[in-house]
Design a protein around this motif. Sequence first.
Motif, PDB file in Angstrom:
ATOM      1  N   UNK A 113       0.883  -1.246   0.227  1.00  0.00           N
ATOM      2  CA  UNK A 113       0.080  -0.058  -0.057  1.00  0.00           C
ATOM      3  C   UNK A 113       1.032   1.246  -0.167  1.00  0.00           C
ATOM      4  N   UNK A 114       0.260   2.310  -0.608  1.00  0.00           N
ATOM      5  CA  UNK A 114       1.158   3.481  -0.560  1.00  0.00           C
ATOM      6  C   UNK A 114       0.350   4.878  -0.121  1.00  0.00           C
ATOM      7  N   UNK A 115       1.065   5.683   0.271  1.00  0.00           N
ATOM      8  CA  UNK A 115       0.198   7.087   0.512  1.00  0.00           C
ATOM      9  C   UNK A 115       0.972   8.041  -0.317  1.00  0.00           C
ATOM     10  N   UNK A 126      -0.188  15.151   3.208  1.00  0.00           N
ATOM     11  CA  UNK A 126      -0.147  13.756   3.130  1.00  0.00           C
ATOM     12  C   UNK A 126      -1.452  13.147   3.076  1.00  0.00           C
ATOM     13  N   UNK A 127      -1.712  12.480   1.947  1.00  0.00           N
ATOM     14  CA  UNK A 127      -2.863  11.728   1.838  1.00  0.00           C
ATOM     15  C   UNK A 127      -2.559  10.438   2.214  1.00  0.00           C
ATOM     16  N   UNK A 159       6.505   8.869   9.895  1.00  0.00           N
ATOM     17  CA  UNK A 159       7.229   9.457   8.687  1.00  0.00           C
ATOM     18  C   UNK A 159       6.234  10.441   8.390  1.00  0.00           C
ATOM     19  N   UNK A 160       4.814  10.359   8.263  1.00  0.00           N
ATOM     20  CA  UNK A 160       4.024  11.199   7.690  1.00  0.00           C
ATOM     21  C   UNK A 160       3.976  12.332   8.547  1.00  0.00           C
ATOM     22  N   UNK A 161       4.196  12.319   9.982  1.00  0.00           N
ATOM     23  CA  UNK A 161       4.069  13.603  10.657  1.00  0.00           C
ATOM     24  C   UNK A 161       5.648  14.153  10.352  1.00  0.00           C
ATOM     25  N   UNK A 170      -2.294  15.702   7.209  1.00  0.00           N
ATOM     26  CA  UNK A 170      -2.191  14.649   7.369  1.00  0.00           C
ATOM     27  C   UNK A 170      -3.744  13.925   7.245  1.00  0.00           C
ATOM     28  N   UNK A 171      -4.107  13.575   6.162  1.00  0.00           N
ATOM     29  CA  UNK A 171      -5.536  13.351   5.793  1.00  0.00           C
ATOM     30  C   UNK A 171      -5.791  11.772   5.866  1.00  0.00           C
TER      31      UNK A 171
END
Length: 193
Positions: A113-115, A126-127, A159-161, A170-171
Amino acid sequence: MASHHYVKPSEAIARPRLKPEDITDVVITHMHWDHADGLDLFPKARIWLQKMNWNITPVPLAIGATPTAASIPTTFGCRQAEYPGPRGLVNGDAQEILPGITCYLGGKHTYASQYLGVSTAAGIVVLASDNMYLYENLEKHLPISQTLDAASNLRAQDRMKELAADPKFIIPGHDPAVMTRFPNPQPGVARIQ
């Protein structure tokens, strides 16, 4: 969200006055039906998906889901060779697919999976898709409930943070609160700003 709120992707884009033939690129974060169904509605679009995910996924089922005719898009039951549109497969982590749009490997909701990280005037948004279902996952540092590796999911959230301009950017993939935290220029549309 309840099924009575479901809108076909080709109808959802009509809200901001787009037509299926206007869509040039579609990013699929993983091959579950609620994220991948409807690709055949955009035959001119290039489809961006992790190559590992595309190659190993016969049909886009959610973990534990029971297949039904309505939940399995024929496009994917036939595998990638029969998908009519062009493909822009992503090969690995931190790959910029279009100017300002970068795909990152996620936290094992599916095998690959990816974002997305999207450059905006406010900084990186960030989605998260299903790498973070709800704001609560990030706020309480909780892995999503359907993951193959809880530790990798938490690393992805960390990592998103680091990537996002602000944690508010960050959604999550399934939190209806997105519609209350951001302006709604039209019903069912959130303007992330």
